[in-house]
Design a protein around this motif. Structure first.
Motif, short mmCIF file in Angstrom:
data_model
loop_
_atom_site.label_atom_id
_atom_site.label_comp_id
_atom_site.label_asym_id
_atom_site.label_seq_id
_atom_site.Cartn_x
_atom_site.Cartn_y
_atom_site.Cartn_z
N SER A 1 81.96 -38.75 61.02
CA SER A 1 83.11 -38.42 61.75
C SER A 1 82.59 -38.24 63.24
N VAL A 2 83.41 -38.17 64.19
CA VAL A 2 83.33 -37.83 65.51
C VAL A 2 83.07 -36.32 65.81
N SER B 1 87.30 -48.40 56.09
CA SER B 1 87.64 -47.59 57.34
C SER B 1 87.40 -46.37 56.58
N ASN B 2 86.76 -45.51 57.23
CA ASN B 2 86.84 -43.93 56.61
C ASN B 2 87.97 -43.14 57.22
N GLU C 1 79.49 -38.51 54.92
CA GLU C 1 80.81 -38.98 55.41
C GLU C 1 80.50 -38.72 57.18
N GLN D 1 77.98 -37.77 66.75
CA GLN D 1 78.41 -38.12 65.29
C GLN D 1 78.01 -36.93 64.44
N LYS D 2 78.96 -36.57 63.49
CA LYS D 2 78.84 -35.54 62.51
C LYS D 2 78.78 -36.02 61.29
N THR E 1 78.63 -35.28 57.17
CA THR E 1 78.60 -34.36 56.08
C THR E 1 78.84 -34.53 54.86
N GLU F 1 88.75 -42.31 60.27
CA GLU F 1 88.27 -41.95 61.72
C GLU F 1 88.36 -43.14 62.59
N SER F 2 88.88 -44.24 62.29
CA SER F 2 88.84 -45.48 62.89
C SER F 2 87.50 -45.77 62.91
#
Length: 146
Positions: A100-101, A43-44, A98, A120-121, A123, A46-47
């Motif tokens: 993320s939302v 899990s990163n 990475e 989705q972002k 980075t 951010e769920s």
């Protein structure tokens, strides 16, 4: 990591990894791999549950296939050049990237055929593979063009 994108209309990216090199993906994107690829689910924070693949005991190979007709493109993600993509576009990446939302702030983006509010972002640093619906066109813009 070395890679090649093959096939149409449902492309696949085949990645050749050296011992210890790793790739991440969301569930369901991996199509095939060599027997020496170790898979772990992480899990990163951010769920997002992601699969982590590591080449062990020698070079390894892993393939990620598109789930719809279109293109797979590779992008170099850097701290100064993050990327925002539609909700299901992320296919796989090197572990330095990475996911993320990202929430679209314009209300109209979710209406009348827009891509929606949730995106989705990407980075960090590394190569990311993105699925693009249909044929992708690239444009080189001059200074001041949008």
């Amino acid at each position: 990591m070395q890679y090649k994108v093959e096939g149409t209309p449902l492309p696949v990216v085949v990645c050749d990894l050296q011992t210890g090199e790793q790739m991440i993906t969301e569930h369901g994107s991996m199509s095939w791999m060599s027997p020496n690829m170790k898979m772990e689910t992480t899990s990163n924070g951010e769920s997002f549950f992601q699969n982590l693949y590591t080449a062990q005991g020698g070079p390894g190979m892993i393939a990620f296939a598109s789930s719809f007709p279109g293109s797979i493109r590779a992008f170099d993600i850097t701290p100064s050049q993050p990327m925002i993509v539609q909700k299901s576009a992320f296919l796989a990446s090197e572990v330095g990237v990475e996911l993320s939302v990202f929430f679209q702030k314009k209300f109209g983006a979710g209406l009348f055929g827009g891509e929606g509010f949730i995106m989705q972002k990407l980075t960090g640093s590394g190569t990311a593979f993105v699925e693009i619906d249909g044929h992708a066109m690239e444009y080189t813009l001059a200074a001041g063009q949008q």
